[in-house]
Design a protein around this motif. Structure first.
Motif, PDB file in Angstrom:
ATOM      1  N   ARG A   2     -29.819  12.585  17.736  1.00  0.00           N
ATOM      2  CA  ARG A   2     -28.642  12.986  17.642  1.00  0.00           C
ATOM      3  C   ARG A   2     -28.427  14.047  16.404  1.00  0.00           C
ATOM      4  N   THR A   3     -27.232  13.000  17.010  1.00  0.00           N
ATOM      5  CA  THR A   3     -26.806  13.298  16.550  1.00  0.00           C
ATOM      6  C   THR A   3     -27.901  13.947  15.497  1.00  0.00           C
ATOM      7  N   GLY A  25     -25.783  11.133  27.288  1.00  0.00           N
ATOM      8  CA  GLY A  25     -25.258  10.338  26.371  1.00  0.00           C
ATOM      9  C   GLY A  25     -25.165  10.675  24.754  1.00  0.00           C
ATOM     10  N   TYR A  26     -25.934  11.964  24.771  1.00  0.00           N
ATOM     11  CA  TYR A  26     -25.743  12.624  23.401  1.00  0.00           C
ATOM     12  C   TYR A  26     -24.529  13.413  23.079  1.00  0.00           C
ATOM     13  N   GLU A  88     -33.264   7.792  11.555  1.00  0.00           N
ATOM     14  CA  GLU A  88     -32.068   7.841  12.281  1.00  0.00           C
ATOM     15  C   GLU A  88     -31.076   7.097  11.037  1.00  0.00           C
ATOM     16  N   TYR A  92     -27.118   8.624  10.293  1.00  0.00           N
ATOM     17  CA  TYR A  92     -26.210   7.570  10.810  1.00  0.00           C
ATOM     18  C   TYR A  92     -25.267   7.314   9.381  1.00  0.00           C
ATOM     19  N   ASP A 112     -21.961  -0.694  15.357  1.00  0.00           N
ATOM     20  CA  ASP A 112     -22.162   0.363  16.918  1.00  0.00           C
ATOM     21  C   ASP A 112     -23.329   1.147  16.291  1.00  0.00           C
ATOM     22  N   TYR A 113     -23.447   1.673  15.511  1.00  0.00           N
ATOM     23  CA  TYR A 113     -24.433   2.422  15.071  1.00  0.00           C
ATOM     24  C   TYR A 113     -25.862   1.810  15.069  1.00  0.00           C
ATOM     25  N   ARG A 116     -26.770   1.596  18.593  1.00  0.00           N
ATOM     26  CA  ARG A 116     -27.178   2.769  19.027  1.00  0.00           C
ATOM     27  C   ARG A 116     -28.785   3.136  18.572  1.00  0.00           C
ATOM     28  N   GLN A 120     -31.981   3.718  21.113  1.00  0.00           N
ATOM     29  CA  GLN A 120     -32.861   5.094  20.708  1.00  0.00           C
ATOM     30  C   GLN A 120     -34.292   4.668  20.630  1.00  0.00           C
ATOM     31  N   ARG A 127     -31.945  -5.503  16.783  1.00  0.00           N
ATOM     32  CA  ARG A 127     -30.629  -4.885  16.364  1.00  0.00           C
ATOM     33  C   ARG A 127     -30.202  -5.560  15.110  1.00  0.00           C
TER      34      ARG A 127
END
Length: 144
Positions: A2-3, A25-26, A88, A92, A112-113, A116, A120, A127
């Protein structure tokens, strides 16, 4: 991805027949074209408040690719969950800073991040570890 991202930002309104589509989804996507990291932003985000978050995230990936031995080598090196997470998290963190400055609730966004990043990277079972890593890596705003 991604972002990320030190070269000029290129938001392309039209995608040519040989260009890769933005993955489903991106909201944005950074890739290499002729050895240079380039970012695309989903057309429906251009000019929105959310676009600033996505562009901040993608700017990190462009910088990361620019600091690597080569753009293609940078993206080719994203072969493990650990490496994806390492790449990432700083992106983020940049996105988080923009979101919080806009009034978003920091802890909810971090959760949330973390989800994600875990998705990814293929590390869904990690998590909670990703959330701890994000909290440690992303500085609190000075007025918190």
């Amino acid at each position: 991805m991604r972002t990320s991202w030190l070269l000029p930002l290129m938001v392309l309104p039209l995608i040519g027949p040989r260009d890769p589509p933005i993955p489903a989804g991106y909201l944005g996507y950074t890739f290499c074209r002729n050895g240079i990291a380039e970012t695309w932003l989903r057309a429906d985000l251009v000019g929105t408040a959310q676009s600033a978050e996505v562009l901040a995230h993608e700017a990190v990936h462009r910088r990361q690719a620019g600091q690597a031995p080569g753009c293609e080598a940078f993206f080719a090196g994203l072969t493990s969950a650990r490496r994806v997470i390492e790449v990432e998290i700083p992106a983020y963190c940049e996105e988080l800073a923009v979101a919080v400055a806009r009034g978003a609730e920091r802890d909810a966004i971090l959760r949330d991040y973390a989800l994600r990043i875990s998705a990814q990277s293929g590390a869904m079972e990690n998590r909670l570890d990703v959330l701890a890593m994000l909290r440690a890596a992303c500085p609190e705003p000075p007025d918190s």
